[in-house]
Write an enzyme that holds these catalytic residues in place. Structure first.
Site, PDB file in Angstrom:
ATOM      1  N   LYS A  53      34.951  25.261 -25.996  1.00 18.60           N
ATOM      2  CA  LYS A  53      33.991  24.228 -25.569  1.00 18.60           C
ATOM      3  C   LYS A  53      32.658  24.869 -25.246  1.00 18.60           C
ATOM      4  O   LYS A  53      32.560  26.049 -24.906  1.00 18.60           O
ATOM      5  CB  LYS A  53      34.505  23.441 -24.348  1.00 18.60           C
ATOM      6  CG  LYS A  53      34.747  24.256 -23.064  1.00 18.60           C
ATOM      7  CD  LYS A  53      33.535  24.532 -22.214  1.00 18.60           C
ATOM      8  CE  LYS A  53      33.849  25.391 -21.000  1.00 18.60           C
ATOM      9  NZ  LYS A  53      32.679  26.048 -20.404  1.00 18.60           N
TER      10      LYS A  53
ATOM     11  N   ASP B  94      39.242  23.392 -16.654  1.00 23.66           N
ATOM     12  CA  ASP B  94      38.853  23.065 -18.028  1.00 23.66           C
ATOM     13  C   ASP B  94      40.059  22.767 -18.928  1.00 23.66           C
ATOM     14  O   ASP B  94      39.877  22.425 -20.102  1.00 23.66           O
ATOM     15  CB  ASP B  94      38.069  24.232 -18.650  1.00 23.66           C
ATOM     16  CG  ASP B  94      36.730  24.466 -17.976  1.00 23.66           C
ATOM     17  OD1 ASP B  94      36.286  23.592 -17.205  1.00 23.66           O
ATOM     18  OD2 ASP B  94      36.131  25.524 -18.219  1.00 23.66           O
TER      19      ASP B  94
HETATM   20  O1  C5P Z   1      39.422  25.990 -12.240  1.00 23.60           O
HETATM   21  P1  C5P Z   1      39.216  27.397 -12.667  1.00 23.60           P
HETATM   22  O2  C5P Z   1      40.395  28.274 -12.340  1.00 23.60           O
HETATM   23  O3  C5P Z   1      38.808  27.555 -14.086  1.00 23.60           O
HETATM   24  O4  C5P Z   1      38.011  27.928 -11.791  1.00 23.60           O
HETATM   25  C1  C5P Z   1      37.714  29.303 -11.686  1.00 23.60           C
HETATM   26  C2  C5P Z   1      36.780  29.499 -10.512  1.00 23.60           C
HETATM   27  O5  C5P Z   1      35.497  28.892 -10.801  1.00 23.60           O
HETATM   28  C3  C5P Z   1      37.221  28.829  -9.218  1.00 23.60           C
HETATM   29  O6  C5P Z   1      38.074  29.670  -8.489  1.00 23.60           O
HETATM   30  C4  C5P Z   1      35.914  28.582  -8.493  1.00 23.60           C
HETATM   31  O7  C5P Z   1      35.459  29.762  -7.876  1.00 23.60           O
HETATM   32  C5  C5P Z   1      34.940  28.298  -9.642  1.00 23.60           C
HETATM   33  N1  C5P Z   1      34.777  26.829  -9.865  1.00 23.60           N
HETATM   34  C6  C5P Z   1      34.017  26.092  -8.974  1.00 23.60           C
HETATM   35  N2  C5P Z   1      33.860  24.746  -9.168  1.00 23.60           N
HETATM   36  C7  C5P Z   1      34.403  24.145 -10.258  1.00 23.60           C
HETATM   37  C8  C5P Z   1      35.161  24.882 -11.185  1.00 23.60           C
HETATM   38  C9  C5P Z   1      35.326  26.245 -10.969  1.00 23.60           C
HETATM   39  O8  C5P Z   1      33.510  26.626  -7.991  1.00 23.60           O
HETATM   40  N3  C5P Z   1      34.211  22.840 -10.428  1.00 23.60           N
END
Ligand code: C5P
Length: 306
Positions: free
Chosen positions: A11, A140
């Site tokens: 993406k 995601d």
């Molecule tokens: O959800 P995911 O594991 O991909 O997110 C990785 C990191 O990115 C999270 O631990 C957080 O620090 C940051 N994040 C965030 N806000 C979001 C998505 C991700 O702060 N909406």
């Protein structure tokens, strides 16, 4: 069935508007996801029984963890837990999506593993049910299951599909190494605090939504926005040169993809994507280049060869 292969897209974020940090460490977003024709493939075979294992081939395969930290393995474990049975699979990931590149490659592999194991194990869960499991694995993952173009809210996991007219053409400049998503969000907060900027409540941009509906690449190029870009540029200074090189060579729009370090360039046509890719390659401003188009469908089973 002895094996199932699933193809899953990368993406790019057309709009990534980041709100203030939440108590759970995430940020509320308006995240306009767009699935592009750069695909990983995940094959699930073997089982039932035992813990799931993974092997990885292809683009920067050596940078992908092979233990329980692997998001595809986590996905298989989460699905087995949901089924309430001791199910396992051997997973083989063939990577084309850059690792830690801001194109949701890890989330894509998790989504593909969910679809592949659901089929291999004959569980019959719906896409919506897989999206619920996926949301716990990463913000995601639900979009990698859905594909197309969609507005993500919450931490990006609440999705509303967007009807986009026509096809948009892209060039992606892959960088050396990756960036940690968590570090880029933290740097975004730090930069905002340093300049005294209050993060507003994110809203979908009208200009961008109109450009998508009309299939208007010129306007879309002007409307592309990524609140994480200043943070990614701070953590990876050479990206400023990469973006400038693409703009100077006629890209309609240029931005860091998600948390970076991949840079995305929107162009008018497939021929222009090829021309810009060659020009950027010659200018030496990145590690490698790929061309792609969007939107494309989310994680899809590849029919077995006869
Ligand atoms: O959800 P995911 O594991 O991909 O997110 C990785 C990191 O990115 C999270 O631990 C957080 O620090 C940051 N994040 C965030 N806000 C979001 C998505 C991700 O702060 N909406």
């Amino acid at each position: 069935m002895t094996s199932v292969t699933v193809r899953v897209p990368a993406k790019v974020n057309l709009q990534l508007s980041v709100g203030p940090p939440r108590d759970d460490g995430y940020h509320d977003l308006v995240n306009v996801f767009h699935a592009v024709s750069l695909f990983d493939e995940v094959t699930a075979s073997g089982g039932p029984g035992g813990a799931s294992t993974v092997a990885v081939e292809g683009e920067s395969a050596g940078a992908v963890p092979l233990d329980g930290e692997n998001l595809a393995v986590k996905a298989a474990h989460a699905l087995a837990a949901r089924a309430g049975r001791p199910l396992g699979a051997r997973l083989l990931i063939r990577k084309a999506i850059p690792v830690a590149g801001g194109m949701a490659g890890g989330s894509a592999d998790a989504a593909a593993a969910l679809v592949a194991c659901n089929e291999l194990w004959g569980l019959g869960l719906s896409t919506r049910e897989l999206m619920e499991i996926g949301a716990d694995l990463g913000s995601d993952v639900p979009f990698a299951l859905l594909g197309g173009t969609a507005v993500g809210t919450g931490r990006g996991e609440k999705l509303a599909p967007v009807a986009a007219a026509g096809r948009f053409h892209w060039v992606f400049a892959l960088a050396e190494g990756g960036l940690s998503t968590a570090k880029v969000y933290a740097e975004c907060d730090r930069l905002r605090e340093a300049i005294g900027e209050q993060a507003g409540w994110p809203q979908p941009a009208e200009l961008l939504m109109g450009a998508l509906a009309a299939g208007d690449a010129q306007t879309l190029g002007k409307a592309l926005v990524n609140d994480l870009q200043p943070a990614a540029l701070m953590l990876c200074r050479p990206l400023a040169r990469t973006l400038a090189a693409g703009r100077e060579r006629g890209a309609l729009g240029a931005l860091v993809s998600g948390s970076g370090p991949t840079c995305a360039f929107l162009v008018e046509s497939e021929a222009q994507a090829s021309d810009l890719s060659i020009a950027l390659d010659l200018s030496g401003v990145c590690r490698s280049l790929v061309t792609a188009y969007g939107p494309v469908p989310g994680a899809t089973i590849v029919p077995a060869q006869r």
